[in-house]
Design a protein around this motif. Sequence first.
Motif, PDB file in Angstrom:
ATOM      1  N   ALA A  23       0.841  -1.204   0.000  1.00 21.05           N
ATOM      2  CA  ALA A  23       0.000   0.000   0.000  1.00 21.05           C
ATOM      3  C   ALA A  23       0.875   1.254   0.000  1.00 21.05           C
ATOM      4  CB  ALA A  23      -0.929  -0.009   1.220  1.00 21.05           C
ATOM      5  N   ALA A  24       1.948   1.220   0.784  1.00 18.75           N
ATOM      6  CA  ALA A  24       2.864   2.371   0.844  1.00 18.75           C
ATOM      7  C   ALA A  24       3.559   2.575  -0.504  1.00 18.75           C
ATOM      8  CB  ALA A  24       3.889   2.178   1.955  1.00 18.75           C
ATOM      9  N   GLN A  26       2.335   1.952  -3.414  1.00 18.43           N
ATOM     10  CA  GLN A  26       1.351   2.559  -4.308  1.00 18.43           C
ATOM     11  C   GLN A  26       1.178   4.055  -3.999  1.00 18.43           C
ATOM     12  OE1 GLN A  26      -2.424   0.507  -4.360  1.00 18.43           O
ATOM     13  NE2 GLN A  26      -2.663   0.937  -6.551  1.00 18.43           N
ATOM     14  N   SER A  27       1.086   4.394  -2.727  1.00 16.13           N
ATOM     15  CA  SER A  27       0.859   5.804  -2.382  1.00 16.13           C
ATOM     16  C   SER A  27       2.100   6.668  -2.621  1.00 16.13           C
ATOM     17  CB  SER A  27       0.360   5.935  -0.938  1.00 16.13           C
ATOM     18  OG  SER A  27       1.367   5.527  -0.051  1.00 16.13           O
ATOM     19  N   HIS A  28       3.268   6.041  -2.754  1.00 18.14           N
ATOM     20  CA  HIS A  28       4.502   6.792  -3.028  1.00 18.14           C
ATOM     21  C   HIS A  28       4.915   6.727  -4.506  1.00 18.14           C
ATOM     22  CE1 HIS A  28       4.750   6.625   1.348  1.00 18.14           C
ATOM     23  NE2 HIS A  28       5.760   7.492   1.317  1.00 18.14           N
TER      24      HIS A  28
END
Length: 259
Positions: A23-24, A26-28
């Motif tokens: 998830a991290a 993807q968000s970065h």
Amino acid sequence: MLVDSHCHLNFPELSNNMDAIRAAMQSHGVGYALCISVNMREYPQVLEVACAHDNFYATVGVHPDYENEPPLTVEQLVTEASHPKVVGIGETGLDYFRLTGDLEWQRTRFRTHIRAAIEAGKPLIIHTRAAADDTLRIMREEGAHRVGGVMHCFTESLEVAQQAIEMGFYISFSGIVTFKNAASLKEVAKQVPLDRILVETDSPYLAPVPFRGKTNQPAYVKYVAEEVAQLRNIDAETLALATTDNFFRLFKHAKPCNS
Ligand SMILES: [Zn+2]
Ligand SMILES: [Zn+2]
């Protein structure tokens, strides 16, 4: 979209938190990660992580810091490297910092990896620490230019970078380039040609500023890339495009997810 060209996602700090790690990413804006093998006992876990996710790839090899490993043969590496998810050979190389004494076994094992990479037609992931001269010499003697590869977590001089580049290698910068005391490495990051740069985390180690000292993860390659872009006076998007292009040019067996 960025690629983390070097991480150890099978290490428990990361493998036990895979949903959060992904998830991290993807968000970065980190689209891909190359999961690096350090020994043959743990290699199956590396392959398992890579096989479980389209945007992860694997390598096979034994890290130079692992001294008491069973003998490794070219055939063994070539056999493992035939797996479609395995896109490179390593990490391998020389480390005269962590280990001392007679390190002829390290040099022999490095040669085994180079021979396997040439036979498999897959690039090398090279770790070198306090051993640049011998590393370049063995690369030259074994004809490493025939497959090329990456000098990972680069901390050497521009001259060493240039010699590796002449042999078809790429230079990968880690979180170290964000450290305040890394002035000479920052200078190297300004000079290396843009079409030869990769970025990596080497997670769970070497978290970049502002996470220095914490557990590193692939998402944080964003901070490495931003630092390199800033040093070179280009925007982060340009650096991201170039390094991602470079990654897929070098690791030609790594298929982007949309193809
Ligand atoms: Zn390494
Ligand atoms: Zn590593």
